[in-house]
Design a protein around this motif. Structure first.
Motif, PDB file in Angstrom:
ATOM      1  N   ASP A  31       0.964  -1.280   0.051  1.00 18.73           N
ATOM      2  CA  ASP A  31      -0.054   0.061   0.163  1.00 18.73           C
ATOM      3  C   ASP A  31       0.906   1.092  -0.029  1.00 18.73           C
ATOM      4  O   ASP A  31       2.075   1.010  -0.089  1.00 18.73           O
ATOM      5  N   ASP A  32       0.365   2.548   0.074  1.00 17.25           N
ATOM      6  CA  ASP A  32       0.985   3.646   0.303  1.00 17.25           C
ATOM      7  C   ASP A  32       2.042   3.657   1.409  1.00 17.25           C
ATOM      8  O   ASP A  32       3.072   4.262   1.415  1.00 17.25           O
ATOM      9  N   ALA A  33       1.605   2.770   2.421  1.00 18.25           N
ATOM     10  CA  ALA A  33       2.201   3.002   3.598  1.00 18.25           C
ATOM     11  C   ALA A  33       1.820   1.595   4.463  1.00 18.25           C
ATOM     12  O   ALA A  33       0.874   1.197   3.943  1.00 18.25           O
ATOM     13  N   SER A  76       3.231  12.691   1.235  1.00 20.09           N
ATOM     14  CA  SER A  76       2.230  12.278   0.377  1.00 20.09           C
ATOM     15  C   SER A  76       1.453  10.921   0.565  1.00 20.09           C
ATOM     16  O   SER A  76       0.467  10.823   0.442  1.00 20.09           O
ATOM     17  N   ASP A  77       2.533  10.297   1.040  1.00 17.90           N
ATOM     18  CA  ASP A  77       1.999   8.600   1.028  1.00 17.90           C
ATOM     19  C   ASP A  77       1.239   8.434   2.433  1.00 17.90           C
ATOM     20  O   ASP A  77       0.269   7.766   2.579  1.00 17.90           O
ATOM     21  N   ILE A  78       1.677   9.341   3.454  1.00 14.84           N
ATOM     22  CA  ILE A  78       0.890   9.375   4.776  1.00 14.84           C
ATOM     23  C   ILE A  78      -0.528  10.042   4.614  1.00 14.84           C
ATOM     24  O   ILE A  78      -1.633   9.395   4.896  1.00 14.84           O
ATOM     25  N   THR A 150      -7.081   2.437   2.732  1.00 13.43           N
ATOM     26  CA  THR A 150      -6.076   1.551   1.877  1.00 13.43           C
ATOM     27  C   THR A 150      -6.496   1.912   0.584  1.00 13.43           C
ATOM     28  O   THR A 150      -7.447   2.495   0.082  1.00 13.43           O
ATOM     29  N   ARG A 151      -5.584   1.204  -0.308  1.00 17.40           N
ATOM     30  CA  ARG A 151      -5.959   0.845  -1.896  1.00 17.40           C
ATOM     31  C   ARG A 151      -7.109  -0.183  -1.909  1.00 17.40           C
ATOM     32  O   ARG A 151      -7.459  -0.240  -3.125  1.00 17.40           O
ATOM     33  N   SER A 152      -7.259  -1.112  -0.952  1.00 17.31           N
ATOM     34  CA  SER A 152      -7.756  -2.255  -1.264  1.00 17.31           C
ATOM     35  C   SER A 152      -9.413  -2.231  -0.992  1.00 17.31           C
ATOM     36  O   SER A 152     -10.061  -3.209  -1.138  1.00 17.31           O
ATOM     37  N   ILE A 200      -5.253   6.451  -3.202  1.00 17.83           N
ATOM     38  CA  ILE A 200      -3.751   6.274  -3.363  1.00 17.83           C
ATOM     39  C   ILE A 200      -3.241   7.634  -3.834  1.00 17.83           C
ATOM     40  O   ILE A 200      -4.097   8.330  -4.319  1.00 17.83           O
ATOM     41  N   ASP A 201      -2.072   8.047  -3.839  1.00 15.24           N
ATOM     42  CA  ASP A 201      -1.602   9.178  -4.068  1.00 15.24           C
ATOM     43  C   ASP A 201      -0.825   8.825  -5.533  1.00 15.24           C
ATOM     44  O   ASP A 201      -0.429   7.594  -5.862  1.00 15.24           O
ATOM     45  N   LEU A 202      -0.744   9.638  -6.671  1.00 15.02           N
ATOM     46  CA  LEU A 202      -0.650   9.849  -7.707  1.00 15.02           C
ATOM     47  C   LEU A 202       0.792   9.850  -8.048  1.00 15.02           C
ATOM     48  O   LEU A 202       1.587  11.174  -8.157  1.00 15.02           O
ATOM     49  N   SER A 203       1.794   9.028  -7.924  1.00 13.52           N
ATOM     50  CA  SER A 203       3.199   9.344  -8.281  1.00 13.52           C
ATOM     51  C   SER A 203       3.628   8.813  -9.463  1.00 13.52           C
ATOM     52  O   SER A 203       4.320   9.509 -10.139  1.00 13.52           O
ATOM     53  N   ASP A 204       3.117   7.738  -9.940  1.00 14.92           N
ATOM     54  CA  ASP A 204       3.508   7.099 -11.260  1.00 14.92           C
ATOM     55  C   ASP A 204       2.894   7.293 -12.317  1.00 14.92           C
ATOM     56  O   ASP A 204       2.760   6.963 -13.600  1.00 14.92           O
TER      57      ASP A 204
HETATM   58 MG   LIG Z   1       2.183   6.396  -3.055  1.00 16.14          MG
END
Ligand SMILES: [Mg+2]
Length: 296
Positions: A31-33, A76-78, A150-152, A200-204
């Protein structure tokens, strides 16, 4: 090995992982964290991220901007977990002859303070090779506003939303100056409560990151290209979804969602449906965009 394959390997190895001392792993790798619960019931969110010269910033970038981005990526992940940052630690690997470590750590401490997570420790090493890129690692812990998110948790029928505008982050330099969406995430958690199912944060890039969210949730994310909010100068959905480093939030929620949070616009860009992957519909054609964008 591609980064995505390596991460899959790590996630598979970590299934069912347990911490010691009575700590429970609520959310493990993937996950992000990570999310951990203490024996007394306190919840801690922990993330770590690297910033590598030549990869995440160009050689010659101002020290302040390097320090800012190193901290902001982890903040950003937090935020993406619906958390509030509380403390940070940082390390640096310096090329030989690098003389500005004091300034670098001063600026990381400054930015960590700005986002509410004072720098409480760190470590420094100098590499022997002059070719070694300046490399920073920032760990940030946070506490969930509620949740964590979470992402899930995305469910069929949810709307898919993004904060802010997408695309062109690297060309414009925004990847160095973005504001991690801490207040916006807290606002969303407060306004939406249990209707905020996944984030989720948009990193990619939206394609790859929404694809990750879809995979974690066991659903498909369908994006309407015409709905994408794009920065001026971003020409098409491909750039908006694939440029990466937006550091906006993408979230899935049920029911009504406000048009803006903390002054930042929110746009509905799609819907969660049954299936897998992230698909964009553009001019009547459908494209699988789960692999669009960055694979480091
Ligand atoms: Mg992230």
């Amino acid at each position: 090995m591609r980064e995505s394959e390596l991460l899959e390997h790590i996630y598979a190895r970590s299934a069912g992982i347990r911490a010691s001392g009575g700590w429970a792993v609520v959310v493990g790798p993937g996950d992000d964290a990570a999310v951990l619960r203490s024996p007394k019931g306190d919840t801690l969110i922990v993330t770590v991220d690297q910033l590598v010269e030549g990869r995440h910033h160009q050689t010659g970038t101002a020290i302040d901007l390097i320090a800012r981005k190193a901290v902001a990526r982890s903040v950003s992940d937090i935020a993406a977990m619906g958390g509030r940052p509380t403390w940070a630690t940082a390390t640096a690997v310096l090329p030989p002859g690098f003389t500005r470590a004091d300034e670098l750590f001063d600026r990381m401490a400054h930015w960590a303070g700005v986002w509410g997570c004072p720098l409480v420790g760190g470590d420094l090493a100098t590499h022997h090779s002059p070719k070694h890129p300046l490399t920073l690692t920032v760990t940030i812990a946070g506490v969930p506003e509620r949740g964590p998110v979470t992402r899930s948790g995305a469910r069929v029928g949810d709307g898919v939303y993004v904060t802010g505008l997408l695309g062109g982050s690297l060309d414009s330099g925004r990847h160095l100056t973005f504001d991690p969406r801490v207040h916006e995430a807290a606002g969303l958690v407060g306004v939406l409560g249990d209707r905020l199912h996944a984030m989720i944060d948009l990193s990619d890039g939206l394609g790859r990151d929404a694809g990750r969210l879809a995979a974690a949730s066991g659903v498909r994310v369908e994006i309407d290209a015409a709905a994408l909010p794009m920065h001026p100068g971003v020409l098409d959905w491909n750039a908006a979804m694939g440029d990466g480093e937006d550091y906006e939030l993408c979230f899935c929620a049920e029911g009504a969602v406000p048009d803006a949070i903390e002054g930042v616009p929110i746009t509905r860009v799609g819907t969660v449906v049954a299936g897998s992957g992230c698909v964009v519909e553009a001019l009547g054609e459908r494209h699988d965009v789960s692999a669009l964008g960055w694979d480091h």
